[in-house]
Each structure stands twice: as C-alpha cells, then as structure tokens.
Scaffold this motif. Sequence first.
Motif, PDB file in Angstrom:
ATOM      1  N   ILE A 119      50.947  68.487  14.916  1.00 37.17           N
ATOM      2  CA  ILE A 119      50.911  67.503  16.004  1.00 37.17           C
ATOM      3  C   ILE A 119      49.845  66.415  15.835  1.00 37.17           C
ATOM      4  N   VAL A 120      48.605  66.783  15.514  1.00 33.00           N
ATOM      5  CA  VAL A 120      47.481  65.858  15.702  1.00 33.00           C
ATOM      6  C   VAL A 120      47.476  64.670  14.756  1.00 33.00           C
ATOM      7  N   SER A 121      48.254  64.710  13.679  1.00 40.06           N
ATOM      8  CA  SER A 121      48.265  63.580  12.737  1.00 40.06           C
ATOM      9  C   SER A 121      48.777  62.302  13.387  1.00 40.06           C
ATOM     10  N   ALA A 122      49.584  62.438  14.448  1.00 41.83           N
ATOM     11  CA  ALA A 122      50.067  61.238  15.153  1.00 41.83           C
ATOM     12  C   ALA A 122      48.893  60.474  15.751  1.00 41.83           C
ATOM     13  N   ASP A 123      48.003  61.172  16.441  1.00 43.10           N
ATOM     14  CA  ASP A 123      46.852  60.512  17.050  1.00 43.10           C
ATOM     15  C   ASP A 123      45.887  59.996  15.989  1.00 43.10           C
ATOM     16  N   ILE A 124      45.737  60.732  14.889  1.00 39.47           N
ATOM     17  CA  ILE A 124      44.852  60.275  13.806  1.00 39.47           C
ATOM     18  C   ILE A 124      45.352  58.951  13.259  1.00 39.47           C
ATOM     19  N   VAL A 125      46.657  58.848  12.999  1.00 40.84           N
ATOM     20  CA  VAL A 125      47.220  57.604  12.460  1.00 40.84           C
ATOM     21  C   VAL A 125      47.091  56.472  13.469  1.00 40.84           C
ATOM     22  N   ARG A 126      47.253  56.757  14.747  1.00 41.25           N
ATOM     23  CA  ARG A 126      47.081  55.693  15.747  1.00 41.25           C
ATOM     24  C   ARG A 126      45.650  55.165  15.728  1.00 41.25           C
ATOM     25  N   ASN A 127      44.692  56.019  15.431  1.00 37.85           N
ATOM     26  CA  ASN A 127      43.295  55.590  15.409  1.00 37.85           C
ATOM     27  C   ASN A 127      42.905  54.856  14.131  1.00 37.85           C
ATOM     28  N   VAL A 128      43.410  55.320  12.972  1.00 36.45           N
ATOM     29  CA  VAL A 128      42.928  54.763  11.697  1.00 36.45           C
ATOM     30  C   VAL A 128      43.950  53.892  10.983  1.00 36.45           C
ATOM     31  N   TRP A 171      51.354  53.826   0.931  1.00 41.50           N
ATOM     32  CA  TRP A 171      50.182  53.912   0.067  1.00 41.50           C
ATOM     33  C   TRP A 171      49.795  52.583  -0.559  1.00 41.50           C
ATOM     34  N   SER A 172      50.232  51.503   0.071  1.00 40.10           N
ATOM     35  CA  SER A 172      49.708  50.171  -0.279  1.00 40.10           C
ATOM     36  C   SER A 172      48.680  49.815   0.807  1.00 40.10           C
ATOM     37  N   ASN A 173      47.622  49.138   0.438  1.00 39.82           N
ATOM     38  CA  ASN A 173      46.541  48.819   1.385  1.00 39.82           C
ATOM     39  C   ASN A 173      46.032  50.072   2.097  1.00 39.82           C
ATOM     40  N   VAL A 174      45.713  51.093   1.296  1.00 34.73           N
ATOM     41  CA  VAL A 174      45.397  52.403   1.864  1.00 34.73           C
ATOM     42  C   VAL A 174      44.122  52.409   2.686  1.00 34.73           C
ATOM     43  N   TRP A 175      43.194  51.454   2.460  1.00 38.58           N
ATOM     44  CA  TRP A 175      41.929  51.441   3.192  1.00 38.58           C
ATOM     45  C   TRP A 175      41.888  50.340   4.243  1.00 38.58           C
ATOM     46  N   ASP A 176      43.056  49.837   4.622  1.00 44.13           N
ATOM     47  CA  ASP A 176      43.142  48.824   5.685  1.00 44.13           C
ATOM     48  C   ASP A 176      43.122  49.540   7.035  1.00 44.13           C
ATOM     49  N   MET A 177      41.929  49.702   7.591  1.00 43.41           N
ATOM     50  CA  MET A 177      41.820  50.443   8.851  1.00 43.41           C
ATOM     51  C   MET A 177      42.106  49.530  10.039  1.00 43.41           C
ATOM     52  N   HIS A 178      42.917  50.040  10.949  1.00 38.47           N
ATOM     53  CA  HIS A 178      43.236  49.312  12.173  1.00 38.47           C
ATOM     54  C   HIS A 178      43.847  50.296  13.166  1.00 38.47           C
ATOM     55  N   LYS A 179      43.890  49.893  14.398  1.00 37.50           N
ATOM     56  CA  LYS A 179      44.578  50.703  15.414  1.00 37.50           C
ATOM     57  C   LYS A 179      46.066  50.441  15.256  1.00 37.50           C
ATOM     58  N   LEU A 180      46.843  51.502  15.166  1.00 32.55           N
ATOM     59  CA  LEU A 180      48.288  51.352  14.977  1.00 32.55           C
ATOM     60  C   LEU A 180      49.004  51.835  16.229  1.00 32.55           C
ATOM     61  N   LEU A 181      49.662  50.929  16.911  1.00 32.23           N
ATOM     62  CA  LEU A 181      50.419  51.284  18.101  1.00 32.23           C
ATOM     63  C   LEU A 181      51.763  51.889  17.691  1.00 32.23           C
ATOM     64  N   PRO A 182      52.339  52.749  18.513  1.00 31.00           N
ATOM     65  CA  PRO A 182      53.634  53.355  18.179  1.00 31.00           C
ATOM     66  C   PRO A 182      54.717  52.319  17.874  1.00 31.00           C
ATOM     67  N   SER A 183      54.578  51.120  18.447  1.00 30.37           N
ATOM     68  CA  SER A 183      55.548  50.050  18.188  1.00 30.37           C
ATOM     69  C   SER A 183      55.425  49.486  16.775  1.00 30.37           C
ATOM     70  N   GLY A 184      54.322  49.823  16.083  1.00 30.05           N
ATOM     71  CA  GLY A 184      54.073  49.274  14.748  1.00 30.05           C
ATOM     72  C   GLY A 184      53.067  48.148  14.766  1.00 30.05           C
ATOM     73  N   ILE A 206      55.070  58.196  12.209  1.00 30.68           N
ATOM     74  CA  ILE A 206      54.069  59.247  12.440  1.00 30.68           C
ATOM     75  C   ILE A 206      53.339  58.979  13.745  1.00 30.68           C
ATOM     76  N   ALA A 207      52.891  57.724  13.930  1.00 32.89           N
ATOM     77  CA  ALA A 207      52.121  57.365  15.127  1.00 32.89           C
ATOM     78  C   ALA A 207      52.952  57.484  16.393  1.00 32.89           C
ATOM     79  N   GLY A 208      54.259  57.237  16.284  1.00 30.45           N
ATOM     80  CA  GLY A 208      55.116  57.222  17.475  1.00 30.45           C
ATOM     81  C   GLY A 208      56.005  58.432  17.614  1.00 30.45           C
ATOM     82  N   ALA A 209      55.694  59.512  16.883  1.00 30.61           N
ATOM     83  CA  ALA A 209      56.516  60.727  16.976  1.00 30.61           C
ATOM     84  C   ALA A 209      56.588  61.201  18.426  1.00 30.61           C
ATOM     85  N   GLU A 210      57.778  61.624  18.865  1.00 35.06           N
ATOM     86  CA  GLU A 210      57.970  62.056  20.248  1.00 35.06           C
ATOM     87  C   GLU A 210      57.026  63.193  20.599  1.00 35.06           C
TER      88      GLU A 210
END
Length: 472
Positions: free
Chosen positions: A32-41, A199-212, A288-292
């Motif tokens: 489960i928790v990888s969704a929130d991790i991806v939304r944060n990073v 795996w392109s721009n792997v260190w581009d950190m940003h907040k990712l909303l479920p909408s993309g 991943i970020a927007g998984a139900e």
Amino acid sequence: MKQPTPSFKSSLGLMDATMLVAGSMIGSGIFIVSADIVRNVGSSGWLIFVWLITGFMTLAAALSYGELSAMFPKAGGQYVYLKEAYNPLMSFLYGWSFFAVIQTATIAAVGVAFAKFTAYLFPVFSEDRIVADLGFMTISPAQLLSICVIILLTYMNTRGIQSGKLIQTSFTVVKLLSLGGLIIFGFWAIDREIWKANWSNVWDMHKLLPSGEKVSYTFVPALGAVAAAMVGSIFSSDSWHNVTFIAGEVKNPKRNIGLSLFLGTFIVTIIYIAANLMYTGVLTLPEIAGAEKDRVAVTASQVIFGTSGTLIIAVMIMISTFGCNNGLIMAGARVYYSMAKDGMFFKKAGTLNTNSVPGYALWIQCIFASLWCLTGRYGDLLDMISFVVVVFYMLTIAGIFILRKKRPDAERPYRAIGYPVLPVLYILMGLAFCILLIIFKPKFTWPGLIITLIGIPIYYWIRSKNLNKETV
C-alpha cells in the motif's frame, strides 16, 4: 503437593526467531504505502532511495540491537535495554507508549487490513457497510472481523509458545514464498515502455498528484518530502525488534537473537526493494500514486494476472496480515510481563499461565487492541507515533555507548557490527528524520509526543503507590 511455578520455555530456534522478525515486519504496508511515497517524491529513483535508506537504517539498528540482546537475553527486549542504559522512567515511557499506541494500534491496523482484503472474497465484510451506528461512531463488519481475528490469535498464543511458533513460522514462510512469486511474475510481465518512462529523470523530485500533475519543490521542502515519504516505509519496516521481547523463549539467545535480527531484516529489505522495482516496471508513476485506496499491489497484480489479480493479492495480504498479527500479539505481551515484574503494570500481567506464557498480559493487550479497532483512529495514530518510535530507537542505540562506559567489563557475547560508525549513522539519520518531521509535518510529531509525555505523571503515580505499599 505444591505445583512448580511456571517459567518460560526455550522453544524457538534460529529459523523460528528469523521468521518472527520477518513475519512481524511484513504486514500490509508493502502492498500500500508506495502510493503515498510516490505522491511525495514523484520519481522512481527517489521511491527506491526511500526504501533503501529505510532498509539501511533498519539493518543498522538490528545489528546494534544484537549487542544489547546478547547482554540481556530475557523477556522485555527494548524495555529492558532502556532501563539498564538509562533509568526506570525512560523504560516506563517506552512501555507506556508501546501499550497505549505503538503495539496495540498496530495490531488493530493489521487486523483491519486483514478484514478489508477478506472483503474481496466475502463482500459481507466490507468496510463500507455499517452494522451499528452509535451516534459518536459507526461499526463495520471489517472492524468486527478484525476483533475476532485478534481474539483468535490471542487465544492460540495463550495455549503456549508452540502454538504461536507454529502459526508464525508457517505463515511467514508462505508469505515470503508468495511475495517472491509475485515479484518474479511481475518482472516477467514488465512493460519496457513503462520501465523506460519511469526510469528517465530518476532524480527529478516533485509532488506528484494522482492526476499526473507535478508540483515542484525547492531544496528544503524536498527534504521534508523525503521525511514524510519515509513515514510509510518506516511503518512497513517496523516491529523487526519483536524477537527481543521474547528472548526468554529463544534457544541460545546470546547467539540466535542477534543473528535472527540481521537475517530477518536483510531478507525483508531485499524483498521490499525488489517489490518496488517491480511496481515501476508494470505501472506508470501516476498509476502508482493514484492507485484506488492506495492499493498499489492490487493494481499491479491486475496487470500481471488479469482479472484474477485482485483475488490473488487479497489472499496474499490475508496470509501476510494474519501471520504479522500473530507475531505482534505473541511478542507484545512479554513487554507488559516485564513491566509488571517491575511493578509498573497490572500485577497479574507479571504471571505465567499453566502453558508458561503471560496469558493475562495477552488478554489485556487483546482488549485494548480491540478498542482501537472500534475507534477507527489507529491509522492516524500510527502516523503520529512514527516520530516517537524512531526517537526510542535512537535512545536505545545510544544506550550501547552508555553501557560500554557504565559497564566496560560486562559480558558481551556479541558486539555491534560496525561500532561505532553504524550506530552513530543511525542516530544521525534518525535525528534528521525527526527534525524534518517537526518542521514540515508537525501533525506527525506532537500527538505522539503528548501520548508519551502523559506517561510521566502516570509513572510517578504508580511509583508513589508502590512506595506506599512498601511502607504499610
């Protein structure tokens, strides 16, 4: 003829102890928790970094705890270490927090996770249904099923260490094999285009909303995002030290506890990283970020196995959470047993039943965890307590330095690997995590601190009562 006083039985071998470590760690978090991790990073590189840094911290802590477990191979684990390194107040604050939230709310959360995924097979247990509306709270079938499971596992553990051991080892072996199978099939089903995009721009950190949609960070808030992301990964990797609570029932504890800590945490760290690499090969980052309901594994499994994927993951999580809760229930009661022996908990909790286990402590824990199930607030509390959990880990690891100075000649059958570098690294990383949470996510810090600090007046009240009894 007077019956002999029951005592703990040394029944757990290295395999059983390792399965207790791994089984207590793997619950529902990895699904489960990888969704929130991806939304944060916002990127695959940072997703894996969060899991790597959590894994490193867990391994460093486990290797450090090995020294303490060899010095004090008895029931109570971290509670005992804090008492020996600091004072009874420090150990009580840990024990109080452990009973009030850390262990009991975790048992509740894992129990409800079991029930939620049971509903995929038997919809009658859906968390969305209401069986009772009490005005101030509603009760769902999922909550009632979770309580039934907690009661069942508590009963099984009151039957003796052999019952708990059988459940723990068998269920952990099954879940490790099933997780391994999911990862292998997932890598087989990898979509090269998705992998390449993730795996392109792997260190581009940003907040990712479920909408993309992406929201950029400046440097300092980015550090806060990593700390917030780690709340989920640390929760998923927690409870690795449960084997130390049950040290009095482990064969050759001076060797096997430290070894099981390393083996268990290492196995789980590898599985967690592999699972997240697999997620990035079958799902886009927005998926991943927007998984139900954040159920990343369900979404991934639907890609891998088609329509049967949901049921496969549901069964896997049921096995995982059932085994996880058995380990939590088994180990937690030994802390209350040690507290009671010090006069800091209900007196009966310091006794063993005819099966040589702390039956009264098990049932007290069962009641409190069941109450958390009914409140539905366990998830919020676990977020709030992550800060306190890491603080106690840091204090315990710092205790190695204190004890080496206070007791330089004490027997140390095992010495912390990497001392002093690894313990210092853990303390520094834990300190950074806690400071960042204080700054950027205060809601994750002050409630846990308040719960812990409430223990101070309780400690002095209990101590005054004990002193009055002694003078009477």
